[in-house]
Design a protein around this motif. Structure first.
Motif, PDB file in Angstrom:
ATOM      1  N   LEU A 118     -32.171 -23.206  21.885  1.00 27.80           N
ATOM      2  CA  LEU A 118     -31.122 -23.000  22.885  1.00 27.80           C
ATOM      3  C   LEU A 118     -31.075 -21.566  23.380  1.00 27.80           C
ATOM      4  CD1 LEU A 118     -28.051 -24.970  21.488  1.00 27.80           C
ATOM      5  CD2 LEU A 118     -29.214 -25.314  23.672  1.00 27.80           C
ATOM      6  N   SER A 119     -31.322 -20.642  22.457  1.00 32.16           N
ATOM      7  CA  SER A 119     -31.147 -19.241  22.843  1.00 32.16           C
ATOM      8  C   SER A 119     -32.453 -18.616  23.339  1.00 32.16           C
ATOM      9  CB  SER A 119     -30.579 -18.444  21.671  1.00 32.16           C
ATOM     10  OG  SER A 119     -31.458 -18.525  20.581  1.00 32.16           O
ATOM     11  N   GLY A 120     -33.445 -19.478  23.640  1.00 33.11           N
ATOM     12  CA  GLY A 120     -34.682 -18.966  24.222  1.00 33.11           C
ATOM     13  C   GLY A 120     -35.605 -18.266  23.228  1.00 33.11           C
ATOM     14  N   GLY A 121     -35.380 -18.502  21.942  1.00 39.62           N
ATOM     15  CA  GLY A 121     -36.187 -17.836  20.907  1.00 39.62           C
ATOM     16  C   GLY A 121     -37.652 -18.240  20.911  1.00 39.62           C
ATOM     17  N   PHE A 122     -38.011 -19.347  21.578  1.00 36.77           N
ATOM     18  CA  PHE A 122     -39.400 -19.796  21.563  1.00 36.77           C
ATOM     19  C   PHE A 122     -40.204 -19.299  22.762  1.00 36.77           C
ATOM     20  CE2 PHE A 122     -37.663 -23.809  19.375  1.00 36.77           C
ATOM     21  CZ  PHE A 122     -37.746 -23.193  18.139  1.00 36.77           C
ATOM     22  N   SER A 123     -39.520 -18.779  23.757  1.00 38.46           N
ATOM     23  CA  SER A 123     -40.267 -18.499  24.976  1.00 38.46           C
ATOM     24  C   SER A 123     -41.042 -17.183  24.871  1.00 38.46           C
ATOM     25  CB  SER A 123     -39.324 -18.477  26.176  1.00 38.46           C
ATOM     26  OG  SER A 123     -38.310 -17.556  25.937  1.00 38.46           O
ATOM     27  N   GLY A 124     -42.151 -17.152  25.604  1.00 32.20           N
ATOM     28  CA  GLY A 124     -42.974 -15.943  25.676  1.00 32.20           C
ATOM     29  C   GLY A 124     -43.638 -15.540  24.377  1.00 32.20           C
ATOM     30  N   LYS A 125     -43.944 -16.520  23.525  1.00 34.51           N
ATOM     31  CA  LYS A 125     -44.574 -16.161  22.250  1.00 34.51           C
ATOM     32  C   LYS A 125     -46.034 -16.614  22.220  1.00 34.51           C
ATOM     33  CE  LYS A 125     -41.108 -15.641  18.721  1.00 34.51           C
ATOM     34  NZ  LYS A 125     -39.868 -15.484  19.447  1.00 34.51           N
ATOM     35  N   ALA A 126     -46.866 -15.874  21.487  1.00 34.65           N
ATOM     36  CA  ALA A 126     -48.245 -16.309  21.253  1.00 34.65           C
ATOM     37  C   ALA A 126     -48.216 -17.258  20.057  1.00 34.65           C
ATOM     38  CB  ALA A 126     -49.104 -15.104  20.946  1.00 34.65           C
ATOM     39  N   PRO A 127     -49.245 -18.168  19.944  1.00 29.21           N
ATOM     40  CA  PRO A 127     -49.222 -19.150  18.853  1.00 29.21           C
ATOM     41  C   PRO A 127     -48.941 -18.536  17.482  1.00 29.21           C
ATOM     42  CG  PRO A 127     -50.995 -19.650  20.341  1.00 29.21           C
ATOM     43  CD  PRO A 127     -50.347 -18.402  20.863  1.00 29.21           C
ATOM     44  N   VAL A 128     -49.562 -17.413  17.201  1.00 28.64           N
ATOM     45  CA  VAL A 128     -49.376 -16.858  15.850  1.00 28.64           C
ATOM     46  C   VAL A 128     -47.934 -16.390  15.620  1.00 28.64           C
ATOM     47  CG1 VAL A 128     -50.789 -15.037  16.805  1.00 28.64           C
ATOM     48  CG2 VAL A 128     -49.932 -14.761  14.519  1.00 28.64           C
ATOM     49  N   ASP A 129     -47.250 -16.089  16.712  1.00 34.31           N
ATOM     50  CA  ASP A 129     -45.860 -15.641  16.543  1.00 34.31           C
ATOM     51  C   ASP A 129     -44.970 -16.713  15.925  1.00 34.31           C
ATOM     52  OD1 ASP A 129     -46.561 -13.303  17.709  1.00 34.31           O
ATOM     53  OD2 ASP A 129     -45.906 -13.891  19.728  1.00 34.31           O
ATOM     54  N   TYR A 130     -45.333 -17.990  16.171  1.00 35.56           N
ATOM     55  CA  TYR A 130     -44.498 -19.054  15.605  1.00 35.56           C
ATOM     56  C   TYR A 130     -44.639 -19.118  14.090  1.00 35.56           C
ATOM     57  CZ  TYR A 130     -44.018 -20.531  20.407  1.00 35.56           C
ATOM     58  OH  TYR A 130     -43.744 -20.553  21.739  1.00 35.56           O
ATOM     59  N   VAL A 131     -45.859 -18.748  13.646  1.00 37.35           N
ATOM     60  CA  VAL A 131     -46.066 -18.716  12.202  1.00 37.35           C
ATOM     61  C   VAL A 131     -45.188 -17.633  11.597  1.00 37.35           C
ATOM     62  CG1 VAL A 131     -47.764 -18.430  10.374  1.00 37.35           C
ATOM     63  CG2 VAL A 131     -48.452 -19.455  12.551  1.00 37.35           C
ATOM     64  N   THR A 132     -45.279 -16.464  12.177  1.00 34.93           N
ATOM     65  CA  THR A 132     -44.476 -15.349  11.665  1.00 34.93           C
ATOM     66  C   THR A 132     -42.993 -15.683  11.742  1.00 34.93           C
ATOM     67  OG1 THR A 132     -45.971 -14.197  13.137  1.00 34.93           O
ATOM     68  CG2 THR A 132     -44.619 -12.843  11.693  1.00 34.93           C
ATOM     69  N   MET A 133     -42.623 -16.269  12.863  1.00 29.29           N
ATOM     70  CA  MET A 133     -41.220 -16.583  13.049  1.00 29.29           C
ATOM     71  C   MET A 133     -40.711 -17.510  11.941  1.00 29.29           C
ATOM     72  SD  MET A 133     -39.725 -18.396  16.418  1.00 29.29           S
ATOM     73  CE  MET A 133     -38.158 -19.208  16.386  1.00 29.29           C
ATOM     74  N   PHE A 134     -41.518 -18.548  11.666  1.00 33.17           N
ATOM     75  CA  PHE A 134     -41.100 -19.506  10.644  1.00 33.17           C
ATOM     76  C   PHE A 134     -41.074 -18.855   9.264  1.00 33.17           C
ATOM     77  CE2 PHE A 134     -42.171 -22.705   7.404  1.00 33.17           C
ATOM     78  CZ  PHE A 134     -41.038 -23.483   7.513  1.00 33.17           C
ATOM     79  N   GLN A 135     -42.121 -18.071   8.990  1.00 33.52           N
ATOM     80  CA  GLN A 135     -42.167 -17.446   7.664  1.00 33.52           C
ATOM     81  C   GLN A 135     -41.025 -16.456   7.481  1.00 33.52           C
ATOM     82  OE1 GLN A 135     -46.157 -16.034   7.506  1.00 33.52           O
ATOM     83  NE2 GLN A 135     -46.924 -17.955   6.632  1.00 33.52           N
ATOM     84  N   ASP A 136     -40.828 -15.630   8.498  1.00 35.15           N
ATOM     85  CA  ASP A 136     -39.739 -14.647   8.378  1.00 35.15           C
ATOM     86  C   ASP A 136     -38.413 -15.346   8.128  1.00 35.15           C
ATOM     87  OD1 ASP A 136     -41.479 -12.671   8.723  1.00 35.15           O
ATOM     88  OD2 ASP A 136     -40.947 -12.204  10.820  1.00 35.15           O
ATOM     89  N   PHE A 137     -38.207 -16.438   8.872  1.00 30.69           N
ATOM     90  CA  PHE A 137     -36.933 -17.136   8.717  1.00 30.69           C
ATOM     91  C   PHE A 137     -36.829 -17.841   7.365  1.00 30.69           C
ATOM     92  CE2 PHE A 137     -34.978 -21.396   8.993  1.00 30.69           C
ATOM     93  CZ  PHE A 137     -33.664 -20.987   8.890  1.00 30.69           C
ATOM     94  N   SER A 138     -37.843 -18.678   7.041  1.00 31.39           N
ATOM     95  CA  SER A 138     -37.679 -19.501   5.840  1.00 31.39           C
ATOM     96  C   SER A 138     -37.719 -18.658   4.565  1.00 31.39           C
ATOM     97  CB  SER A 138     -38.733 -20.608   5.790  1.00 31.39           C
ATOM     98  OG  SER A 138     -40.013 -20.045   5.732  1.00 31.39           O
ATOM     99  N   GLN A 139     -38.324 -17.461   4.648  1.00 33.80           N
ATOM    100  CA  GLN A 139     -38.383 -16.628   3.449  1.00 33.80           C
ATOM    101  C   GLN A 139     -37.247 -15.612   3.398  1.00 33.80           C
ATOM    102  OE1 GLN A 139     -42.333 -14.986   3.189  1.00 33.80           O
ATOM    103  NE2 GLN A 139     -43.291 -17.011   3.271  1.00 33.80           N
ATOM    104  N   HIS A 140     -36.453 -15.622   4.435  1.00 33.08           N
ATOM    105  CA  HIS A 140     -35.346 -14.674   4.459  1.00 33.08           C
ATOM    106  C   HIS A 140     -34.345 -15.019   3.342  1.00 33.08           C
ATOM    107  CE1 HIS A 140     -31.853 -12.447   5.928  1.00 33.08           C
ATOM    108  NE2 HIS A 140     -32.720 -11.727   6.628  1.00 33.08           N
ATOM    109  N   PRO A 141     -33.824 -14.008   2.634  1.00 33.35           N
ATOM    110  CA  PRO A 141     -32.941 -14.333   1.517  1.00 33.35           C
ATOM    111  C   PRO A 141     -31.608 -14.973   1.930  1.00 33.35           C
ATOM    112  CG  PRO A 141     -33.220 -11.943   1.726  1.00 33.35           C
ATOM    113  CD  PRO A 141     -34.158 -12.577   2.697  1.00 33.35           C
ATOM    114  N   PHE A 142     -31.099 -14.675   3.115  1.00 31.48           N
ATOM    115  CA  PHE A 142     -29.753 -15.180   3.431  1.00 31.48           C
ATOM    116  C   PHE A 142     -29.648 -16.138   4.608  1.00 31.48           C
ATOM    117  CE2 PHE A 142     -29.098 -11.050   1.340  1.00 31.48           C
ATOM    118  CZ  PHE A 142     -28.643 -11.568   0.142  1.00 31.48           C
TER     119      PHE A 142
END
Ligand code: TRP
Length: 453
Positions: A118-142
């Motif tokens: 909804l907040s446009g977090g997926f737009s303008g990203k390269a494929p590898v960015d989605y990996v980082t995005m998911f890892q950063d999020f799912s591994q985030h402590p909070f």
């Protein structure tokens, strides 16, 4: 004794049971298990497991629940008082509670992804960015914990509202919505350029890929997806009315569940192949590949990409919440019926307990990643232990119980509504419960442990 609460209509009962069955198991777990096990051949074995083990065991669970009019934790005690069978009920409650913990974590991810879409977090990203995005999020402590809490609170309030006004009503709204979204998305995905390769992967079996592991995987997936093996559907069946046709209900749930799983495959694989993404990414498949797929597929029309992503994650969230409700209900009903807690107090205990398991599972992917059991982190270990061991075991006990222990007049009575219905499948059903299911499950276990050489 006061009358036990029940679902308001037979349709309501089917939708609630289907709501339990259809969930992350269909849209998240099925595609990645299929991807990891080589595609169409896995699906065939899976279908075999659904129809040979799944449906008969589902009817057996329905029988246990409706006859005892008790949640699974008390059903065996009611039917055969004073025997060790009650432990099967307790095992079910424990299994459901553990699943609820890690399942809610993934359910929470879907809320984050709705927010991102909804907040446009997926737009303008390269494929590898989605990996980082998911890892950063799912591994985030909070951050994932916030969404975990949200899922548990939503589930909590629906369960506290009760069987008819909470569970049944929410399923009646969420399930039809889910069907509409999933059909539209599947059509969308199959019309992408290059989608044929995905269809081929789903439809043409390569039998060289069928290893013992495929059988255990398919069986675990069948139990998980149909919500079998821990008395979840048996607890729901304790709210079924006298006129509910158990065989027909099981068939409807089985068909709806399989239909949604296959449709999810039809959304995910054609889309993934169309942008050249491998299908064996594992649990992160739908969180990494799909945002990318939608962006690439609709790169000219960002608005459509946004609508599709939002729709997909809303679908996932709806599907998973009707399932967390059913998992929550098993423990809540158990505490309520066994220890006389009010439903809301029981629900508070369940919600707090699953929050703890959820936090542990979430951290198992991030700050506690290096802590492993037999090479699996705690999250994967929980999934393995529950889906591949505890559920098949629980399902086997339910089959043996109804096949061998329960009075024949009850077993036959429940499937025929005590003479009101014909059930020509009865001899086959009993044969499967007595022999095929227990022996099959044991063989698959033994085979997996390598004992057959
Ligand atoms: N069947 C659900 C899914 O596919 C998950 C689920 C709900 C479940 N209740 C269960 C799994 C009971 C095993 C046992 O997502």
């Amino acid at each position: 004794m006061s009358e036990r609460v029940s679902f308001g209509s037979r349709m309501g009962a089917v939708l609630a049971a289907a709501g339990s069955a259809v969930g992350l198991g269909n849209v998240w777990r099925f595609p990645y298990e299929t991807g990891n096990h080589g595609g169409a051949a896995f699906i065939l074995v899976y279908l075999g497991c659904v129809f040979v083990f799944g449906l008969p065991i589902m009817i057996a669970e329905f029988t246990i629940g409706r006859r005892s009019k008790a949640c699974t934790g008390g059903a065996y005690e009611t039917l055969v008082p004073g025997t060790h069978w009650r432990w099967v009920g307790y095992l079910g409650v424990l299994t459901g509670f553990l699943i609820l913990g890690y399942y809610s974590v993934v359910s929470g991810w879907t809320l984050e992804y709705i927010w991102q879409a909804l907040s446009g977090g997926f737009s303008g990203k390269a494929p590898v960015d989605y990996v980082t995005m998911f890892q950063d999020f799912s591994q985030h402590p909070f951050r994932p914990l916030l969404w975990l809490l949200a899922v548990l609170l939503i589930t909590h309030f629906i369960v506290v509202k009760g069987v008819k006004d909470g569970i049944e009503k929410s399923s009646k709204v969420m399930m039809p919505l889910l069907f509409i979204i999933i059909v539209l998305l599947a059509i969308c995905s199959m019309t992408l350029p290059g989608a044929e390769k995905g269809l081929e992967f789903l439809l043409y079996p390569d039998f060289s890929k069928v290893t013992p592991d495929v059988f255990l995987g398919a069986m675990g997936q069948a139990f998980f997806s149909l919500s079998l093996g821990m008395g979840c559907l048996s607890t729901y069946a304790s709210y079924f009315g006298k006129k509910t046709n158990l065989g027909q209900t099981a068939m409807s749930v089985g068909i709806i569940d399989t239909f949604v799983a296959v449709l999810s495959g039809l959304i995910i694989f054609p889309a993934a192949f169309s942008v050249g993404i491998q299908p064996d990414a594992g649990p992160s498949l739908i969180f990494i590949t799909l945002p990318n797929v939608f962006q690439e597929a609709f790169s000219g029309v960002p608005f459509l990409a946004c609508v599709c992503s939002v729709a997909f994650y809303v679908l996932l969230a709806l599907a998973s919440i009707t399932s967390t409700i059913s998992l929550h209900e098993v423990s809540t009903a158990f505490l309520h019926e066994k220890f006389n807690f009010t439903r809301s107090r029981a629900a508070v205990l369940v919600t707090s307990g699953s929050l703890v398991i959820g936090v542990v599972s979430s951290w198992a992917l991030g700050i506690w990643k290096s802590f492993t059991i037999c090479g699996l982190n705690l999250f994967d270990a929980l999934d393995f232990l529950t889906a591949k061991i505890m559920l098949p075991l629980g399902g086997m006990f339910a089959a043996v119980f109804v096949g061998w222990m329960l009075d024949r007049s009850i077993v036959k009575g429940e499937v025929t509504n005590y003479g009101m219905l014909k059930s020509s499948y009865y001899p086959l059903y009993i044969f499967i419960l007595r022999f095929v299911a227990p022996i099959g499950i044991v063989l698959i276990f033994v085979n997996e442990l390598g004992l057959l050489g």
